[in-house]
Design an enzyme around this catalytic site. Structure first.
Site, PDB file in Angstrom:
ATOM      1  N   VAL A  35       0.827  -1.199   0.000  1.00 46.09           N
ATOM      2  CA  VAL A  35       0.000   0.000   0.000  1.00 46.09           C
ATOM      3  C   VAL A  35       0.869   1.260   0.000  1.00 46.09           C
ATOM      4  O   VAL A  35       0.593   2.224  -0.714  1.00 46.09           O
ATOM      5  CB  VAL A  35      -0.948  -0.001   1.213  1.00 46.09           C
ATOM      6  CG1 VAL A  35      -1.577   1.379   1.429  1.00 46.09           C
ATOM      7  CG2 VAL A  35      -2.047  -1.050   1.034  1.00 46.09           C
ATOM      8  N   GLU A  36       1.931   1.246   0.789  1.00 44.26           N
ATOM      9  CA  GLU A  36       2.751   2.444   0.947  1.00 44.26           C
ATOM     10  C   GLU A  36       3.575   2.775  -0.298  1.00 44.26           C
ATOM     11  O   GLU A  36       3.629   3.934  -0.719  1.00 44.26           O
ATOM     12  CB  GLU A  36       3.692   2.277   2.147  1.00 44.26           C
ATOM     13  CG  GLU A  36       2.991   2.293   3.501  1.00 44.26           C
ATOM     14  CD  GLU A  36       2.445   3.655   3.875  1.00 44.26           C
ATOM     15  OE1 GLU A  36       2.888   4.669   3.296  1.00 44.26           O
ATOM     16  OE2 GLU A  36       1.561   3.704   4.743  1.00 44.26           O
ATOM     17  N   THR A  37       4.233   1.786  -0.873  1.00 44.25           N
ATOM     18  CA  THR A  37       5.192   2.081  -1.949  1.00 44.25           C
ATOM     19  C   THR A  37       5.142   1.107  -3.122  1.00 44.25           C
ATOM     20  O   THR A  37       6.069   1.061  -3.914  1.00 44.25           O
ATOM     21  CB  THR A  37       6.632   2.086  -1.405  1.00 44.25           C
ATOM     22  OG1 THR A  37       6.954   0.778  -0.902  1.00 44.25           O
ATOM     23  CG2 THR A  37       6.806   3.110  -0.296  1.00 44.25           C
TER      24      THR A  37
END
Length: 322
Positions: A118-120
């Site tokens: 989700v983040e990167t």
């Protein structure tokens, strides 16, 4: 001592770049770091003299907030087949690390993968701004600067204590870094040197990044083997008023029964919070438990936490079939 790459980078900056040496907050900040943290003044000036104001960062962070997306719109962003498939590959490629980290910290591998996914996008999109520029811009020129002022200080302490190149580290426009998008204070508290090479490299060392995310959850008291959330129904409309009231846990099952929630029979009584999610077919309700709350410590959003949880389950299911 400044490295050759540091000096080369310094000499390559354009002469007309707007820097912070003349900013009214520059000298007080220098003196504060020297007096409070015993920072070497020469080193500090060498770093901060290269920080550039980025108007694009101020524009981005000041942009009016978009309306809050409905859950089904938010879900569509993160629950795509490619993100799931890449999550499976991420688990496969780093199986040995996940085997050890999962045992050491008690955090399921699919959850760690989902956070990084989700983040990167599993390290594919980690930010294109120099962290020193992002945090200096926000610390000195953003009206709501107190958080970023502290994070600039933490960043400088972080690079000093970990022998990092302050002007080379990249991140988001808000100063979040690496595969797990840690801000400097999170790096200081939770970053791990998994492989024992003396560096906590959350930018390029996937093993360090995996262990750091796992340690973050452990420090927030992840409960190994415990449930995360349950879909529920309401037996009266009054119960709806308690939904989305807070991210904090708000009473045990007896309390939720009294409020009109049909609590799950396959889960033992526990503290929970009630969340309402908008789907294409109407409202949906979840009772969220301690582990869901822990996910919200990474990002204070019920939408984010559910996206991470559902992505983790999709990855787990697909990984089991691979």
């Amino acid at each position: 001592m400044l490295s050759a790459s540091f000096i080369l980078l310094f000499s390559s900056f354009s002469a007309d770049a707007e820097r912070y040496t003349e900013h009214p907050k520059y000298e007080p900040f220098i003196q504060e770091m020297v007096s409070e943290h015993d920072y070497n003044e020469q080193d500090l000036r060498a770093i901060l003299s290269q920080a550039e104001k980025k108007q694009g960062i101020l524009d981005a962070i000041s942009r009016p907030a978009e309306r809050t997306k409905a859950w089904y719109e938010y879900r569509e962003i993160f629950l795509k087949p490619n993100r799931i498939n890449l999550g499976v590959k991420f688990l496969q490629d780093h199986k040995e690390t996940f085997d050890k980290v999962e045992v050491q910290y008690g955090v399921p591998r699919e959850l760690i993968a989902a956070i990084i996914g989700v983040e990167t996008y599993y390290g594919r999109i980690t930010g294109s701004y120099r962290v020193i520029d992002a945090l200096s811009t926000l610390a000195f020129d953003y009206p709501k600067r107190s958080l970023f002022y502290r994070e600039l200080k933490n960043f400088l302490l972080m690079v000093r204590e970990n022998d990092l190149e302050a002007t080379e580290l990249m991140g988001s426009y808000a100063g979040a870094m690496g595969l797990g998008q840690f801000i400097p204070s999170s790096y200081i508290s939770y970053a791990r040197d998994y492989d024992g090479d003396g560096k906590k490299d959350i930018w390029n060392n996937v093993d360090d990044a995996i262990a750091s995310v796992a340690y973050y959850f452990k420090r927030y008291h992840w409960q190994t083997g415990e449930p995360i959330a349950s879909e529920v129904t309401l037996n009266n409309s009054e119960a709806d008023k308690y939904a989305n009231e807070t991210l904090s846990l708000g009473g045990d099952f007896d309390v939720w029964k009294q409020r009109g929630v049909n609590v799950p029979k396959d889960v033992s009584s526990r503290e929970a919070a009630l969340f309402r999610y908008e789907t294409e077919n109407g409202q949906q309700y979840w009772l969220a438990y301690k582990n869901f709350y822990v996910i919200t410590r990474y990002n204070r959003s019920r939408l984010y936490a559910r996206a991470v949880y559902e992505l983790s389950q999709e990855i787990k299911n697909a990984y089991g079939k691979s």
